[in-house]
Design a protein around this motif. Structure first.
Motif, PDB file in Angstrom:
ATOM      1  N   LYS A  21      -5.678 -42.201  10.963  1.00  0.00           N
ATOM      2  CA  LYS A  21      -5.467 -40.927  10.268  1.00  0.00           C
ATOM      3  C   LYS A  21      -6.740 -40.472   9.569  1.00  0.00           C
ATOM      4  N   CYS A  24      -8.885 -38.807  12.081  1.00  0.00           N
ATOM      5  CA  CYS A  24      -8.328 -37.498  12.449  1.00  0.00           C
ATOM      6  C   CYS A  24      -8.603 -36.460  11.366  1.00  0.00           C
ATOM      7  N   GLU A  25      -8.548 -36.871  10.115  1.00  0.00           N
ATOM      8  CA  GLU A  25      -8.757 -35.941   9.009  1.00  0.00           C
ATOM      9  C   GLU A  25     -10.206 -35.491   8.894  1.00  0.00           C
ATOM     10  N   LYS A  26     -11.125 -36.209   9.527  1.00  0.00           N
ATOM     11  CA  LYS A  26     -12.526 -35.780   9.536  1.00  0.00           C
ATOM     12  C   LYS A  26     -12.720 -34.522  10.373  1.00  0.00           C
ATOM     13  N   THR A  29      -7.714 -30.246   8.841  1.00  0.00           N
ATOM     14  CA  THR A  29      -6.567 -30.497   7.960  1.00  0.00           C
ATOM     15  C   THR A  29      -5.370 -30.942   8.792  1.00  0.00           C
ATOM     16  N   VAL A  30      -4.936 -32.171   8.583  1.00  0.00           N
ATOM     17  CA  VAL A  30      -3.810 -32.730   9.348  1.00  0.00           C
ATOM     18  C   VAL A  30      -2.503 -32.315   8.686  1.00  0.00           C
ATOM     19  N   LYS A  31      -1.667 -31.587   9.425  1.00  0.00           N
ATOM     20  CA  LYS A  31      -0.368 -31.141   8.910  1.00  0.00           C
ATOM     21  C   LYS A  31       0.746 -32.140   9.235  1.00  0.00           C
ATOM     22  N   TYR A  51      -2.829 -30.076  13.654  1.00  0.00           N
ATOM     23  CA  TYR A  51      -3.823 -29.547  12.723  1.00  0.00           C
ATOM     24  C   TYR A  51      -3.399 -28.180  12.197  1.00  0.00           C
ATOM     25  N   GLU A  56      -9.356 -26.276  14.760  1.00  0.00           N
ATOM     26  CA  GLU A  56      -9.461 -27.660  14.313  1.00  0.00           C
ATOM     27  C   GLU A  56      -8.960 -28.621  15.386  1.00  0.00           C
ATOM     28  N   GLY A 249     -15.503 -34.124   6.255  1.00  0.00           N
ATOM     29  CA  GLY A 249     -15.407 -35.549   5.970  1.00  0.00           C
ATOM     30  C   GLY A 249     -16.745 -36.179   5.618  1.00  0.00           C
TER      31      GLY A 249
END
Length: 314
Positions: A21, A24-26, A29-31, A51, A56, A249
């Motif tokens: 995770k 992925c967040e780099k 924005t992970v929803k 995302y 993204e 990130g």
């Protein structure tokens, strides 16, 4: 069709949820995030990541697909848009792995001596681990002395060079790239700012056409900062102004780049028509065309009664 959800496969079994995770967040924005970790010692783990928007998601596909992001991977990651159909199983999570998955990875010092790093325990050793065909036992902690420290330092440099990604704080995103720019054009515009490790415009996986954004990885954070200062807001003379930012990130590793990208400049598409300033001149409101033009030039908003009344003929 717009799609902000991606599928990520071929994830090694030693990669836990927090680590995946975090990677992925780099990219944005992970929803939503769902990870099915491999439980049988292979690399058949997979995940769905949603995302905030399609851009993204496209960044994630470009940064993950075909990359051996995690040390010890038996094969590259497979990443695609959720609505993208598979045309083959080779190189996907649905293909049986052909190599053993191990957190141990082999590297070589500048002098040509091999050493080994465990991505889970963070241990560095000179002897080949049994999982890679060696028979030697691990050295006790601290027994490596200076040699272990040198190997650990060399690991970071070697990993960056092999992955095509620069050190933290040296990687930038570029948006609003003209559709007719090639990778050579892209490189030519960003080469003057420092040594480039890789520079690539992202393509649509189906049409192979440009998606209008790309990535540049420099050998040093200072080069990335100079590129942002020089190219953020750059007029391409094709109705677009580039937007250049540090990779999400990595902000904490290059605060100068963050300062540079926050400078107010025009980015995106250039306006094809002048902005409307003021109100439409009419005799009833007592505003002349010249008064409106003067207000527009000064960037001011006219209100009824703020200009002299039009003189009427006797």
């Amino acid at each position: 069709m717009s799609d902000s959800k991606v599928f990520l496969g071929c994830i090694p079994n030693h990669v836990d949820e927090a680590t995946l995770k975090g990677e992925c967040e780099k990219q944005g924005t992970v929803k939503e995030f769902f990870y099915m970790q491999d439980q049988v010692g292979t690399d058949r783990g997979w995940a769905f990541v949603t995302y905030e928007d399609e851009t993204e998601a496209a960044v994630a596909v470009a940064m993950f697909n075909g990359q051996q992001l995690f040390p010890g991977s038996a094969r590259p990651l497979h990443c695609k848009f959720n609505n993208e159909k598979l045309t083959k199983i080779e190189g996907t999570v649905f293909e049986a792995p052909t190599k053993a998955v191990t957190p141990w990875q082999e590297f070589t010092t500048p002098e040509g001596k091999p050493y080994y790093f465990n991505s889970v325990t963070k241990e560095t050793r000179w002897e080949k681990p049994a999982e890679l065909g060696g028979a030697a036992a691990a050295k006790p902690a601290g027994a490596g002395g200076k040699e272990t420290d040198v190997a650990s330092a060399t690991l970071a440099l070697t990993a960056s060079a092999n992955s095509g990604v620069g050190p933290m704080g040296a990687n930038i995103f570029v948006f609003h790239i003209p559709i007719n720019w090639t990778d050579d054009d892209f490189n030519a515009h960003f080469t003057p700012f420092g040594q480039i490790i890789s520079a690539k415009i992202h393509q649509d996986p189906i049409t192979k056409g440009s998606k209008g954004f790309g990535f540049v990885s420099y050998a040093s954070p200072s080069a990335a900062t100079m590129a942002i200062k020089g190219m953020n807001g750059f007029d391409t003379k094709q109705g677009k102004f580039l937007k250049v930012t540090i990779k999400k990130g990595e902000e904490q590793y290059n605060p100068d780049a963050v300062t540079a990208q926050n400078v107010q400049v025009q980015t995106g598409s250039a306006s094809t028509a002048p902005a409307i300033v003021g109100v439409q001149p009419t005799v009833a409101m007592g505003v002349s065309s010249q008064a409106l033009a003067d207000a527009a030039a000064a960037g001011k908003m006219l209100k009824p009664g703020t200009a002299p009344q039009l003189a009427l003929g006797q």
